[in-house]
Design a protein around this motif. Structure first.
Motif, PDB file in Angstrom:
ATOM      1  N   LEU A  98      40.723  -5.589 -12.498  1.00 25.37           N
ATOM      2  CA  LEU A  98      41.637  -5.930 -13.591  1.00 25.37           C
ATOM      3  C   LEU A  98      40.950  -6.794 -14.643  1.00 25.37           C
ATOM      4  O   LEU A  98      41.175  -6.610 -15.842  1.00 25.37           O
ATOM      5  CB  LEU A  98      42.881  -6.629 -13.049  1.00 25.37           C
ATOM      6  N   ARG A  99      40.114  -7.724 -14.214  1.00 26.88           N
ATOM      7  CA  ARG A  99      39.373  -8.557 -15.176  1.00 26.88           C
ATOM      8  C   ARG A  99      38.428  -7.695 -16.004  1.00 26.88           C
ATOM      9  O   ARG A  99      38.306  -7.874 -17.219  1.00 26.88           O
ATOM     10  CB  ARG A  99      38.592  -9.654 -14.456  1.00 26.88           C
ATOM     11  N   ARG A 100      37.751  -6.776 -15.348  1.00 32.01           N
ATOM     12  CA  ARG A 100      36.837  -5.871 -16.072  1.00 32.01           C
ATOM     13  C   ARG A 100      37.604  -4.978 -17.037  1.00 32.01           C
ATOM     14  O   ARG A 100      37.158  -4.737 -18.156  1.00 32.01           O
ATOM     15  CB  ARG A 100      36.040  -5.041 -15.085  1.00 32.01           C
ATOM     16  N   LEU A 101      38.744  -4.481 -16.596  1.00 36.74           N
ATOM     17  CA  LEU A 101      39.555  -3.640 -17.479  1.00 36.74           C
ATOM     18  C   LEU A 101      40.088  -4.435 -18.669  1.00 36.74           C
ATOM     19  O   LEU A 101      40.156  -3.903 -19.786  1.00 36.74           O
ATOM     20  CB  LEU A 101      40.717  -3.011 -16.702  1.00 36.74           C
ATOM     21  N   THR A 130      47.924   1.667 -15.176  1.00 38.41           N
ATOM     22  CA  THR A 130      48.013   2.389 -13.908  1.00 38.41           C
ATOM     23  C   THR A 130      47.699   1.467 -12.733  1.00 38.41           C
ATOM     24  O   THR A 130      48.430   1.452 -11.742  1.00 38.41           O
ATOM     25  CB  THR A 130      47.046   3.591 -13.906  1.00 38.41           C
ATOM     26  N   LEU A 131      46.644   0.685 -12.845  1.00 37.44           N
ATOM     27  CA  LEU A 131      46.275  -0.219 -11.762  1.00 37.44           C
ATOM     28  C   LEU A 131      47.322  -1.308 -11.558  1.00 37.44           C
ATOM     29  O   LEU A 131      47.686  -1.633 -10.435  1.00 37.44           O
ATOM     30  CB  LEU A 131      44.903  -0.843 -12.037  1.00 37.44           C
ATOM     31  N   TYR A 156      40.191   3.221 -26.535  1.00 37.45           N
ATOM     32  CA  TYR A 156      41.107   2.098 -26.343  1.00 37.45           C
ATOM     33  C   TYR A 156      42.306   2.525 -25.486  1.00 37.45           C
ATOM     34  O   TYR A 156      42.655   1.848 -24.521  1.00 37.45           O
ATOM     35  CB  TYR A 156      41.581   1.558 -27.698  1.00 37.45           C
ATOM     36  N   ASN A 157      42.914   3.647 -25.837  1.00 36.69           N
ATOM     37  CA  ASN A 157      44.086   4.102 -25.086  1.00 36.69           C
ATOM     38  C   ASN A 157      43.726   4.485 -23.650  1.00 36.69           C
ATOM     39  O   ASN A 157      44.540   4.311 -22.743  1.00 36.69           O
ATOM     40  CB  ASN A 157      44.781   5.254 -25.812  1.00 36.69           C
ATOM     41  N   ASP A 158      42.512   4.976 -23.430  1.00 40.86           N
ATOM     42  CA  ASP A 158      42.068   5.252 -22.061  1.00 40.86           C
ATOM     43  C   ASP A 158      41.976   3.954 -21.261  1.00 40.86           C
ATOM     44  O   ASP A 158      42.376   3.905 -20.093  1.00 40.86           O
ATOM     45  CB  ASP A 158      40.714   5.955 -22.054  1.00 40.86           C
ATOM     46  N   ALA A 159      41.443   2.905 -21.872  1.00 44.33           N
ATOM     47  CA  ALA A 159      41.343   1.610 -21.189  1.00 44.33           C
ATOM     48  C   ALA A 159      42.731   1.043 -20.911  1.00 44.33           C
ATOM     49  O   ALA A 159      42.981   0.484 -19.832  1.00 44.33           O
ATOM     50  CB  ALA A 159      40.525   0.631 -22.030  1.00 44.33           C
TER      51      ALA A 159
END
Length: 174
Positions: A29-32, A134-135, A125-128
């Motif tokens: 989550l931090r990386r995302l 999702t996560l 951006y929208n993929d990220a």
């Protein structure tokens, strides 16, 4: 080994597995979050560049565009650089609609390139954002309230001709 010891070992193993998964998920989550932030910065830079090029086009080719289109393009570019109501998506959509009215012969290649870069940056951006949402919406992540204090990132949806980027055509029909 007694039943109580076996249950204690199983419970301990379950706790270790849940803690391990929670640690891995928090790291992801931090990386995302960093990926979303970097992708947003690239998207903002691309949108600003497109607006600046559109303003320059309206200024430098006003006679080729005609007074109505040149004025509307300049106004839309100014609105995209500093949205008055804070609605960036609406300002960018307006700019995109006016840019699609610019004749192909007048549209500089730099502006076409900037439009394609905006489409790609928006997609990244929208993929990220999708991966993050999702996560965070997973059952265990919700139960453990992982990143619950952070707002969910929002998708950035504009009509930027992304279909043209994906199909390889230079301009979409307006």
């Amino acid at each position: 080994m007694t039943t109580a010891t076996g249950l204690l070992l199983a419970a301990g193993l379950l706790v270790v597995l849940v803690l391990g998964w929670a640690g891995w998920t928090l790291t992801r989550l931090r990386r995302l979050a960093g990926r979303v932030r970097r992708a947003r910065e690239v998207l903002d830079a691309g949108l600003l560049r497109r607006a600046e090029l559109a303003a320059a086009l309206a200024r430098e080719h006003a006679e080729d565009l005609g007074p109505e289109l040149a004025a509307a393009l300049a106004t839309a570019a100014a609105g995209a650089r500093a949205p008055s109501a804070g609605d960036r998506e609406a300002a960018e959509n307006l700019l995109g609609r006016w840019l699609r009215r610019v004749p192909t012969g007048v549209l500089p290649p730099e502006l076409q390139d900037a439009g394609m870069r905006v489409g790609l940056a928006r997609r990244f951006y929208n993929d990220a954002v999708r991966d993050t949402r999702t996560l965070r919406r997973g059952r265990l992540a919700r139960v453990l309230r992982l990143h619950a204090d952070r707002p969910l990132p929002r998708y950035f949806d504009i009509d930027d001709g992304l279909d043209a980027v994906l199909t390889g055509t230079a301009r979409s029909a307006g």
